[in-house]
Design a protein around this motif. Sequence first.
Motif, short mmCIF file in Angstrom:
data_model
loop_
_atom_site.label_atom_id
_atom_site.label_comp_id
_atom_site.label_asym_id
_atom_site.label_seq_id
_atom_site.Cartn_x
_atom_site.Cartn_y
_atom_site.Cartn_z
N VAL A 78 3.91 9.21 -18.40
CA VAL A 78 3.54 8.19 -19.40
C VAL A 78 2.92 6.99 -18.70
O VAL A 78 1.89 6.47 -19.12
N GLU A 79 3.52 6.59 -17.58
CA GLU A 79 3.04 5.40 -16.86
C GLU A 79 1.63 5.63 -16.31
O GLU A 79 0.79 4.74 -16.34
N THR A 80 1.39 6.83 -15.78
CA THR A 80 0.06 7.11 -15.23
C THR A 80 -1.01 7.08 -16.33
O THR A 80 -2.10 6.53 -16.13
N ILE A 81 -0.68 7.64 -17.47
CA ILE A 81 -1.67 7.65 -18.57
C ILE A 81 -1.89 6.22 -19.06
O ILE A 81 -3.03 5.79 -19.27
N ARG A 82 -0.82 5.48 -19.19
CA ARG A 82 -0.93 4.09 -19.62
C ARG A 82 -1.82 3.31 -18.63
O ARG A 82 -2.70 2.55 -19.02
N GLY A 83 -1.60 3.57 -17.33
CA GLY A 83 -2.36 2.85 -16.29
C GLY A 83 -3.83 3.25 -16.27
O GLY A 83 -4.67 2.52 -15.74
N ALA A 84 -4.16 4.42 -16.84
CA ALA A 84 -5.57 4.87 -16.84
C ALA A 84 -6.39 4.16 -17.91
O ALA A 84 -7.61 4.24 -17.93
N VAL A 85 -5.68 3.48 -18.83
CA VAL A 85 -6.39 2.82 -19.93
C VAL A 85 -6.87 1.43 -19.50
O VAL A 85 -6.07 0.60 -19.08
N THR A 86 -8.15 1.24 -19.58
CA THR A 86 -8.76 -0.06 -19.26
C THR A 86 -9.38 -0.60 -20.55
O THR A 86 -9.41 0.12 -21.57
N ILE A 119 3.70 9.00 -25.07
CA ILE A 119 2.35 8.61 -24.63
C ILE A 119 1.66 7.79 -25.72
O ILE A 119 1.06 6.75 -25.47
N ALA A 120 1.79 8.26 -26.97
CA ALA A 120 1.16 7.53 -28.09
C ALA A 120 1.72 6.11 -28.17
O ALA A 120 0.96 5.14 -28.36
N ASP A 121 3.03 5.98 -28.00
CA ASP A 121 3.64 4.65 -28.07
C ASP A 121 3.15 3.76 -26.92
O ASP A 121 2.86 2.59 -27.10
N ALA A 122 3.04 4.37 -25.72
CA ALA A 122 2.58 3.59 -24.56
C ALA A 122 1.13 3.15 -24.74
O ALA A 122 0.75 2.04 -24.36
N LEU A 123 0.31 4.02 -25.34
CA LEU A 123 -1.09 3.65 -25.58
C LEU A 123 -1.18 2.47 -26.56
O LEU A 123 -1.98 1.55 -26.37
N ALA A 124 -0.33 2.51 -27.58
CA ALA A 124 -0.35 1.41 -28.57
C ALA A 124 0.03 0.10 -27.89
O ALA A 124 -0.60 -0.95 -28.12
N GLU A 125 1.03 0.15 -27.02
CA GLU A 125 1.47 -1.06 -26.29
C GLU A 125 0.35 -1.58 -25.39
O GLU A 125 0.07 -2.77 -25.32
N ARG A 126 -0.26 -0.63 -24.70
CA ARG A 126 -1.33 -0.99 -23.76
C ARG A 126 -2.51 -1.63 -24.49
O ARG A 126 -3.09 -2.62 -24.03
N ASP A 127 -2.87 -1.05 -25.65
CA ASP A 127 -3.97 -1.61 -26.45
C ASP A 127 -3.64 -3.05 -26.84
O ASP A 127 -4.50 -3.94 -26.77
N ALA A 128 -2.38 -3.27 -27.24
CA ALA A 128 -1.98 -4.62 -27.67
C ALA A 128 -2.06 -5.58 -26.48
O ALA A 128 -2.58 -6.70 -26.60
N GLU A 129 -1.59 -5.10 -25.34
CA GLU A 129 -1.61 -5.92 -24.12
C GLU A 129 -3.04 -6.33 -23.75
O GLU A 129 -3.31 -7.45 -23.36
N LEU A 130 -3.96 -5.37 -23.89
CA LEU A 130 -5.36 -5.62 -23.51
C LEU A 130 -6.16 -6.25 -24.65
O LEU A 130 -7.32 -6.59 -24.47
N GLY A 131 -5.55 -6.33 -25.82
CA GLY A 131 -6.25 -6.87 -27.00
C GLY A 131 -7.47 -6.05 -27.35
O GLY A 131 -8.50 -6.60 -27.74
N LYS A 132 -7.39 -4.73 -27.20
CA LYS A 132 -8.53 -3.88 -27.48
C LYS A 132 -8.31 -3.03 -28.73
O LYS A 132 -7.17 -2.92 -29.21
#
Length: 440
Positions: free
Chosen positions: A185-193, A217-230
């Motif tokens: 999960v962490e690796t996939i999250r880290g791949a999102v720019t 993974i879906a939850d981590a992507l949602a968090e990452r999107d929020a973090e990046l404001g994308k």
Amino acid sequence: MTFDRRDFLVRTGLLVGAGALAAAGCRSDDEARRAGFATGLDTWEGVRQSFELDPRRVQLSSFLLAAHPRPVRLAIDAHRRRLDVDAAAYIQENEERLEAEVLQAAAAYLGVAPEEVALTGSTTMGLGLLYATLELRPGEEIATTEHDFYSTHEALRLRARATGASVRRVRLYDEPALASPEDVVETIRGAVTPRTRAVALTWVHSSTGVKLPLRAIADALAERDAELGKRKTLLCVDAVHGLGVEPEQLPELGCDFFVSGCHKWLFGPRGTGIVWGRAEAWAEVRPTIPSFTDRESFQAWLRGRDPTATSAAAFTPGGYQAFEHRWALAAAFYFRQEIGRERAAERVRSLAAQLKHGLLEVPGVTVRTPFDEQLSSGLVCCDVPSSTSLPDEFVKRLREEHGVVASLTPYATSYLRFGPSIVNSEDDVDRAVEALRSMV
Ligand SMILES: Cc1ncc(COP(=O)(O)O)c(C=O)c1O
């Protein structure tokens, strides 16, 4: 929507139709139903008896291309006969109803709306159509992993070649047996720019048997999107080695696009597949092949206009099809509803665990697929000592000398691969383990 047994019988009776049953060689609906379904799907032996598999062989590679269970064979045969007698009339009178029935049966099994499901011919066709047209703004990229199958990698490569889009690949584990859900999960999250438009993954890796924790993974992507404001990173999944094995319905998984053939673990008609997209996700893709399913596209053409938005129907490739297979897909979903999703999942999990534990006891064999059920499904990969014989030769000997049908993973690093499924018994698994023991 759920189906009870009566509903299943009635619906399948409707699907096949009295005339078609007669054409299929049955004197009455009752006879056809007995022939088709009264094989005792409440026992695993009964399920096995629905198939015409060679009884001398232990079939552990249904994940390549499914055998048809009896209800699917009957439905195909009934449609085929009516098409052979008068294709024009059968299509004209039944096409819309039968396609709607397939979509409803698929949607009920997947736990989604029929309007969100597109019909294709295979996983590869679905992936090709999806990745060819997923809307990318300038500079946006798609992230994927090193563990996906040719169909995903090649679809992405073709897209990149045609448009200059960039594709980033990450590695989720070195040793599959030691993969950890947190690291994945962490690796996939880290791949999102900020530039990542979509993540292209495979639910169960056919290279190793590793199953990805899609919900996490879906939850981590949602968090990452929020973090990046994308805007939302789309989670696109090749699900072919999970569909028909894993018990979850689609809303539980959190994907945006779920692409699968129906001709592997689901035991649907050969040459059938689906793409499911979240209702809002369909706006992110474009149709490639003119649809015969979407009335709006056709009406727009007649009126000299452009159709408005993409829908699952518009994404469904048109042209006349092998309709006897496409329409028999409803019977495959009813068959699986009748068997039960949780029950089938439990069965496959238990056979896969038995196989892994058995292989562990065979000297020199290394099990590559994780034992953890969070990270594994029906596929079981292992290594045999390289001194024994070449892997190709090994698979051939397994089949010819022991009647055990397995395969090699078609990847740069290749493993011996088994896929115990609803057609197998505990004895089958023991036989495979004993065969291997006698060969190493
Ligand atoms: C992960 C994966 N995706 C897709 C495919 C191809 O599936 P289909 O025949 O439905 O295109 C395979 C293997 O056959 C596979 O292992």
